[in-house]
Scaffold this motif. Structure first.
Motif, mmCIF file in Angstrom:
data_model
loop_
_atom_site.group_PDB
_atom_site.id
_atom_site.type_symbol
_atom_site.label_atom_id
_atom_site.label_comp_id
_atom_site.label_asym_id
_atom_site.label_seq_id
_atom_site.Cartn_x
_atom_site.Cartn_y
_atom_site.Cartn_z
ATOM 1 N N VAL A 94 33.844 71.185 -15.557
ATOM 2 C CA VAL A 94 33.279 72.173 -14.326
ATOM 3 C C VAL A 94 31.995 72.919 -14.783
ATOM 4 O O VAL A 94 31.917 73.553 -15.869
ATOM 5 N N SER B 38 38.795 67.645 -16.381
ATOM 6 C CA SER B 38 37.468 67.558 -15.641
ATOM 7 C C SER B 38 36.412 68.554 -16.379
ATOM 8 O O SER B 38 36.952 69.695 -16.958
ATOM 9 N N GLU C 289 32.622 70.033 -10.128
ATOM 10 C CA GLU C 289 33.754 69.447 -10.662
ATOM 11 C C GLU C 289 33.501 68.011 -10.949
ATOM 12 O O GLU C 289 33.432 67.355 -10.005
ATOM 13 N N LYS C 290 33.423 67.445 -12.209
ATOM 14 C CA LYS C 290 33.411 66.198 -12.446
ATOM 15 C C LYS C 290 34.585 65.630 -13.206
ATOM 16 O O LYS C 290 35.157 66.068 -14.149
ATOM 17 N N GLN C 291 35.620 64.742 -12.650
ATOM 18 C CA GLN C 291 36.719 64.257 -12.891
ATOM 19 C C GLN C 291 36.405 63.161 -14.301
ATOM 20 O O GLN C 291 35.363 62.520 -14.243
ATOM 21 N N ILE C 292 37.140 63.284 -15.440
ATOM 22 C CA ILE C 292 37.099 62.481 -16.423
ATOM 23 C C ILE C 292 37.951 61.275 -16.039
ATOM 24 O O ILE C 292 39.260 61.301 -15.888
ATOM 25 N N LYS C 293 37.358 60.067 -16.519
ATOM 26 C CA LYS C 293 38.253 58.739 -16.017
ATOM 27 C C LYS C 293 38.499 57.930 -17.233
ATOM 28 O O LYS C 293 37.436 57.913 -18.442
ATOM 29 N N ASN D 130 33.053 56.468 -17.543
ATOM 30 C CA ASN D 130 32.442 57.441 -16.674
ATOM 31 C C ASN D 130 31.047 57.312 -16.514
ATOM 32 O O ASN D 130 30.142 58.118 -16.283
ATOM 33 N N ASN E 138 26.802 65.539 -7.119
ATOM 34 C CA ASN E 138 28.149 64.965 -6.263
ATOM 35 C C ASN E 138 27.533 64.083 -5.241
ATOM 36 O O ASN E 138 26.327 64.077 -4.822
ATOM 37 N N THR F 257 42.154 58.346 -13.230
ATOM 38 C CA THR F 257 41.766 59.669 -13.302
ATOM 39 C C THR F 257 42.703 60.596 -14.118
ATOM 40 O O THR F 257 43.828 60.935 -13.858
ATOM 41 N N PHE G 90 28.607 62.568 -15.137
ATOM 42 C CA PHE G 90 28.702 64.120 -15.415
ATOM 43 C C PHE G 90 27.246 64.798 -15.124
ATOM 44 O O PHE G 90 27.421 65.839 -14.762
#
Length: 397
Positions: A317, A315, A302-306, A107, A145, A311, A141
């Motif tokens: 938020v 996430s 919202e940030k997705q965790i990879k 990330n 965006n 993915t 994070f």
């Protein structure tokens, strides 16, 4: 034994006893409140059974002087599992640390690629990205965006017309379109220049072709201004007529302004809430309590965790709640008329070429009716009225 699974949390011990009078010894244990189960005979003088870890001290007390030999052969349940985990804590901590490190690295920002920009523009873009915190080694994070990055770059760097920002894995890809691209030569076929609208000519510059009108001439739409047929009679040559014919044109516009207007504005108060989202379930992390604002607007980031190339359905938020207030603006008649004039000018400019100029204006009508001000304005504009018209084959002046 019903609900035996409950004893898993308190601990279970498997016991082997050997000696004489085993049945009598088992009965003694039961009479003294020990819970035992899975009793099995392994020989003439040997039995095995299971019991709760909590009853261990009572078992030892009842075994004194009985002549019975006690051997613990197996330990089960949460207390022993936890003890084994502590004994192997190095492996556990290492495994957890490995997963955490891989997740963090997955990330992070590991690359920024910029295409379509000159070196000087690329330097400015990198500098602006650095101000926004978009840099190699930064966690995604804590970065805006993609839409926000794109908007800020377009607004803050004059040299670019458009920039596309895309996050692929751990790399940001930027596709840039610059403003000052070299103009492609425009090859024209033979043409005349004709008037696009009614006007009075105030200035003219003919680059190629033969002018057939003069300054102060009044022209109508479609009227010939510059001929693309030049030369003497019988030796005519067709050329692409080029030039600028500036004419005074006239426009009329009407604007209606309410004297009283109610609208929503932000007052600067905001509250942020952070949460961890697992699928469709949100777990609050920071910023608890109810939103006390009567009117507010919520912005969600919202940030997705990879994890490596995957993915995860997890996430982070961030919800920003901004308080809004109702404001009422009341114009006087004079203020409303002034605002209407400004809006009319802006409306005219938005519908004219950039090189057109307003040289005069005249209010035709203004009225106040039903808490509204209506203004009609007549504008005098100077603009290039010339437009190309292809020459028909065989046509001569």
């Amino acid at each position: 034994m019903k609900n035996r699974w409950i004893t898993f949390f308190t601990g279970i011990i498997s016991v082997r006893i050997t000696g004489k009078g085993l049945e009598r010894y088992i009965n003694t244990l039961i009479k003294n409140g020990l819970l035992i189960w899975s009793v099995r005979r392994n020989g003439i003088q040997s039995l095995t059974f299971k019991m709760k870890l909590n009853d261990l001290s009572k078992l030892r007390e009842l075994s004194r002087g009985s002549g019975i030999k006690i051997e613990f052969i197996k330990k089960e349940g949460l207390p022993f599992l936890f003890k084994r985990l502590l004994m192997n804590s190095g492996f556990l901590v290492g495994a957890i640390s490995f997963l955490v490190i891989i997740t963090i690295l997955s990330n992070m920002i590991w690359g920024i690629q910029i295409k379509g920009a000159e070196p000087a523009t690329e330097y400015k873009i990198n500098k602006e990205l650095d101000k926004m915190g978009v840099k190699v080694g930064k966690l995604q994070f804590f970065v805006d965006n993609v839409e926000s990055i794109q908007r800020q770059l377009t607004n803050n760097i004059e040299e670019i017309t458009w920039v596309g920002v895309e996050l692929q894995g751990t790399t940001y890809h930027l596709q840039v379109v610059e403003k000052n691209e070299p103009e492609k030569p425009n090859y024209l076929s033979p043409q005349h220049l004709v008037a696009k609208k009614k006007a009075v000519i105030v200035d003219m510059f003919v680059e190629e072709g033969q002018a057939v009108v003069d300054i102060y001439d009044r022209v109508e739409p479609g009227q010939l201004l510059v001929s693309g047929v030049i030369g003497k009679e019988g030796q005519n040559v067709q050329v692409p007529a080029k030039g600028e014919i500036w004419g005074e044109t006239w426009y009329k516009t009407s604007v209606e302004i309410p004297i009283k207007t109610t609208f929503q504005v932000y007052n600067g108060n905001e509250k942020r809430k952070h949460s961890l989202k697992l699928g469709n379930v949100k777990i609050p992390l920071w910023g608890f309590g109810k939103i006390e604002y009567k009117e507010f607007e919520t912005e969600t980031n919202e940030k997705q965790i990879k994890f490596l190339n995957w993915t995860l359905p997890i996430s982070l938020v961030s919800d920003t709640h901004r308080e809004k207030e109702s404001e009422t603006r009341i114009y006087s008649n004079e203020e409303a008329i002034d605002v209407a004039k400004k809006m009319a000018r802006l409306d005219i400019k938005n519908n004219l070429p950039e090189d057109a100029k307003i040289i005069g204006e005249n209010i035709l009508h203004q009225a106040v009716d039903n808490d509204k001000v209506t203004v009609s304005i007549h504008f005098q504009i100077v603009e290039n009225i010339a437009g190309g018209q292809p020459i028909i084959q065989g046509e001569s002046e």
